[in-house]
Scaffold this motif. Structure first.
Motif, PDB file in Angstrom:
ATOM      1  N   ILE A   1       0.862  -1.184   0.000  1.00  9.79           N
ATOM      2  CA  ILE A   1       0.000   0.000   0.000  1.00  9.79           C
ATOM      3  C   ILE A   1       0.897   1.232   0.000  1.00  9.79           C
ATOM      4  O   ILE A   1       1.922   1.259   0.687  1.00  9.79           O
ATOM      5  N   TYR A   2       0.529   2.239  -0.782  1.00  9.32           N
ATOM      6  CA  TYR A   2       1.360   3.446  -0.903  1.00  9.32           C
ATOM      7  C   TYR A   2       0.472   4.694  -0.828  1.00  9.32           C
ATOM      8  O   TYR A   2      -0.558   4.774  -1.503  1.00  9.32           O
ATOM      9  N   GLU A   3       0.876   5.662  -0.010  1.00  9.05           N
ATOM     10  CA  GLU A   3       0.178   6.941   0.062  1.00  9.05           C
ATOM     11  C   GLU A   3       0.949   7.974  -0.747  1.00  9.05           C
ATOM     12  O   GLU A   3       2.143   8.187  -0.517  1.00  9.05           O
TER      13      GLU A   3
ATOM     14  N   GLY B   1      -2.370  12.485  -0.774  1.00  5.21           N
ATOM     15  CA  GLY B   1      -3.138  11.785   0.255  1.00  5.21           C
ATOM     16  C   GLY B   1      -3.935  10.603  -0.263  1.00  5.21           C
ATOM     17  O   GLY B   1      -4.620   9.934   0.524  1.00  5.21           O
ATOM     18  N   PHE B   2      -3.857  10.332  -1.573  1.00  8.41           N
ATOM     19  CA  PHE B   2      -4.521   9.144  -2.102  1.00  8.41           C
ATOM     20  C   PHE B   2      -3.752   7.901  -1.666  1.00  8.41           C
ATOM     21  O   PHE B   2      -2.513   7.894  -1.639  1.00  8.41           O
ATOM     22  N   VAL B   3      -4.478   6.844  -1.350  1.00  8.51           N
ATOM     23  CA  VAL B   3      -3.863   5.585  -0.953  1.00  8.51           C
ATOM     24  C   VAL B   3      -4.045   4.583  -2.090  1.00  8.51           C
ATOM     25  O   VAL B   3      -5.161   4.352  -2.557  1.00  8.51           O
ATOM     26  N   TRP B   4      -2.914   4.000  -2.533  1.00  6.69           N
ATOM     27  CA  TRP B   4      -2.912   3.057  -3.643  1.00  6.69           C
ATOM     28  C   TRP B   4      -2.695   1.655  -3.092  1.00  6.69           C
ATOM     29  O   TRP B   4      -1.750   1.412  -2.342  1.00  6.69           O
TER      30      TRP B   4
ATOM     31  N   ALA C   1      -7.449 -10.269   8.978  1.00  9.34           N
ATOM     32  CA  ALA C   1      -6.880 -11.585   8.649  1.00  9.34           C
ATOM     33  C   ALA C   1      -5.491 -11.659   9.270  1.00  9.34           C
ATOM     34  O   ALA C   1      -4.876 -10.636   9.577  1.00  9.34           O
ATOM     35  N   ASN C   2      -4.979 -12.871   9.442  1.00  4.37           N
ATOM     36  CA  ASN C   2      -3.703 -13.038  10.135  1.00  4.37           C
ATOM     37  C   ASN C   2      -2.480 -13.061   9.222  1.00  4.37           C
ATOM     38  O   ASN C   2      -1.362 -12.879   9.690  1.00  4.37           O
ATOM     39  N   SER C   3      -2.694 -13.318   7.927  1.00  8.78           N
ATOM     40  CA  SER C   3      -1.560 -13.333   7.002  1.00  8.78           C
ATOM     41  C   SER C   3      -1.338 -11.912   6.489  1.00  8.78           C
ATOM     42  O   SER C   3      -2.096 -11.400   5.675  1.00  8.78           O
ATOM     43  N   ILE C   4      -0.271 -11.257   7.005  1.00  9.27           N
ATOM     44  CA  ILE C   4      -0.007  -9.850   6.711  1.00  9.27           C
ATOM     45  C   ILE C   4       0.988  -9.761   5.560  1.00  9.27           C
ATOM     46  O   ILE C   4       2.177 -10.038   5.710  1.00  9.27           O
ATOM     47  N   LYS C   5       0.516  -9.337   4.388  1.00  9.00           N
ATOM     48  CA  LYS C   5       1.344  -9.323   3.180  1.00  9.00           C
ATOM     49  C   LYS C   5       2.143  -8.038   3.011  1.00  9.00           C
ATOM     50  O   LYS C   5       3.168  -8.019   2.330  1.00  9.00           O
ATOM     51  N   GLY C   6       1.661  -6.945   3.584  1.00  8.71           N
ATOM     52  CA  GLY C   6       2.353  -5.670   3.426  1.00  8.71           C
ATOM     53  C   GLY C   6       2.048  -4.741   4.586  1.00  8.71           C
ATOM     54  O   GLY C   6       0.948  -4.767   5.140  1.00  8.71           O
ATOM     55  N   ILE C   7       3.038  -3.919   4.964  1.00  6.10           N
ATOM     56  CA  ILE C   7       2.853  -2.908   6.005  1.00  6.10           C
ATOM     57  C   ILE C   7       3.324  -1.570   5.451  1.00  6.10           C
ATOM     58  O   ILE C   7       4.470  -1.443   5.019  1.00  6.10           O
ATOM     59  N   SER C   8       2.443  -0.585   5.467  1.00  7.27           N
ATOM     60  CA  SER C   8       2.812   0.767   5.054  1.00  7.27           C
ATOM     61  C   SER C   8       2.477   1.737   6.177  1.00  7.27           C
ATOM     62  O   SER C   8       1.591   1.471   6.998  1.00  7.27           O
ATOM     63  N   VAL C   9       3.182   2.853   6.212  1.00  4.18           N
ATOM     64  CA  VAL C   9       2.962   3.882   7.218  1.00  4.18           C
ATOM     65  C   VAL C   9       2.643   5.192   6.504  1.00  4.18           C
ATOM     66  O   VAL C   9       3.394   5.624   5.633  1.00  4.18           O
ATOM     67  N   ASP C  10       1.513   5.821   6.853  1.00  2.00           N
ATOM     68  CA  ASP C  10       1.137   7.050   6.162  1.00  2.00           C
ATOM     69  C   ASP C  10       1.728   8.280   6.858  1.00  2.00           C
ATOM     70  O   ASP C  10       2.454   8.169   7.846  1.00  2.00           O
ATOM     71  N   ARG C  11       1.400   9.456   6.345  1.00  2.00           N
ATOM     72  CA  ARG C  11       1.986  10.705   6.861  1.00  2.00           C
ATOM     73  C   ARG C  11       1.577  11.007   8.299  1.00  2.00           C
ATOM     74  O   ARG C  11       2.208  11.810   8.976  1.00  2.00           O
ATOM     75  N   HIS C  12       0.508  10.349   8.755  1.00  4.09           N
ATOM     76  CA  HIS C  12       0.042  10.538  10.123  1.00  4.09           C
ATOM     77  C   HIS C  12       0.599   9.482  11.081  1.00  4.09           C
ATOM     78  O   HIS C  12       0.250   9.463  12.259  1.00  4.09           O
TER      79      HIS C  12
END
Length: 358
Positions: free
Chosen positions: A58-60, A64-67, A335-346
């Motif tokens: 996931i990309y912000e 501010g749009f989240v992709w 869900a428990n299978s975490i495929k990606g972690i992103s951090v936004d501006r906040h």
């Protein structure tokens, strides 16, 4: 005399109350200092308009749009609704493939989308269309493979692309592509062509996680790699050669997550690693042996996505707090299978999951 005695009794009760209150405050303060943050999660799925519940990176963007990368197209989220981009076989300016592996910005306002089988599609916001970068057999200035694992923008603005056929450096100003592949007779080449994860350290060198070739320390200036592989005779070597994710944190620590042998933290220049493995008898051990992703929030907390939950690393005790999905609790992970972690501006976490949306 009786009045003086009553005054002393009242004074003693007040002092006792103050001591009790102070002790209570101290205990509460200690509890909050040592406790892990309580987390509530808001989930988005196909019921909210997401194109598919299998989500990855996931990309912000700067607006501010989240992709969101999914198994069925690229999704753009404005915090209210979704716009979905899918491949149209009749339109060469559409996205090249619907299986999206990664999404990253290039610093110029364009969105780079890595696909599984369709190479890279670069989204132009002004034209609302895509330009494609594909592998062309025998051609110069081409990707080494159309099967993309990772897209990483380095500190110099160059785009690095990990594929099933090696790693590619793309100069976004000139369009020039330089390929680096495994050379069987060259121990200083990358150790395996399946480059799944890329990160950069403060020396402007790259760490590459490969599938089958362990960890590589890559010098972009020379193309030379130093290889770190699992050694059955060395208990301090990296725990597995199946390195799914690499991450260099703000404290200049290198993390390497593997598939099947847990988490590694590099502890010296020689190549010794501290291992974190799952122990079913220890609720504070990492949640699973299979790791997908690692990221860091602005408060310097390290988060690890596993195949059985989201883990928060405790620097003080070298253990983990685990967040998991609980049936019937809508504020737990979806869900428990975490495929990606992103951090936004906040500083908020966005987690891609296997069939739980994000």
């Amino acid at each position: 005399m009786g009045q003086k005695s009553n005054l002393m009794s009242i004074k003693n009760k007040i002092l006792f109350g103050i001591r009790i209150f102070s002790l209570f405050t101290l205990l509460v303060t200690c509890h909050f200092v040592r406790s892990q943050p309580r987390m509530t999660f808001r989930s988005y799925t196909v019921l909210d308009g997401l194109s598919h519940n299998f989500t990855r990176q996931i990309y912000e963007d700067s607006k501010g749009f989240v992709w969101i990368s999914t198994e069925d197209g690229l999704n753009r989220f404005d915090n209210y609704s979704f716009k979905v981009y899918r491949n149209d076989p009749e339109d060469s300016s559409s996205i090249s493939n619907n299986i999206i592996m990664d999404v990253e910005g290039d610093g110029l306002g364009n969105i780079w989308v890595g696909t599984w089988g369709g190479g890279i599609s670069i989204y132009n916001k002004v034209l609302d269309s895509f330009t494609r970068l594909r592998h062309i057999e025998g051609a110069a200035n081409t990707l080494t493979s159309d099967f993309i694992y990772d897209i990483f923008r380095d500190s110099q603005g160059r785009m690095w692309v990990g594929t099933t056929g090696g790693i590619n450096m793309i100069d976004i100003n000139t369009g020039k592509i330089i390929n680096f592949s495994h050379e069987p007779d060259n121990p200083k080449s990358i150790s395996n062509n399946r480059v799944r994860s890329i990160t950069e350290d403060d020396n402007k060198k790259l760490w590459l996680g490969t599938l089958g070739g362990g960890l590589n320390y890559f010098d972009p200036a020379t193309g030379i790699c130093e290889q770190f592989v699992h050694d059955t005779k060395n208990p301090n070597s990296i725990s597995s050669n199946e390195v799914y994710v690499v991450f260099y944190d703000s404290q200049k620590r290198l993390w390497a997550g593997t598939w099947g042998q847990g988490l590694n933290l590099k502890v010296d220049r020689k190549g010794s690693f501290k291992h974190f493995t799952h122990n079913p008898e220890d609720t504070k051990s990492i949640a699973n042996y299979e790791l997908w992703c690692i990221n860091e929030t602005p408060d310097k907390r390290i988060w690890i996505g596993t195949d059985n939950g989201l883990c928060l690393f405790n620097d003080i005790d070298n253990n983990f707090h685990i967040y998991q999905h609980f049936s019937g609790d809508p504020k737990s992970l979806s869900a428990n299978s975490i495929k990606g972690i992103s951090v936004d501006r906040h500083g908020r976490l966005w987690n891609g999951t296997n069939n739980g949306g994000f």
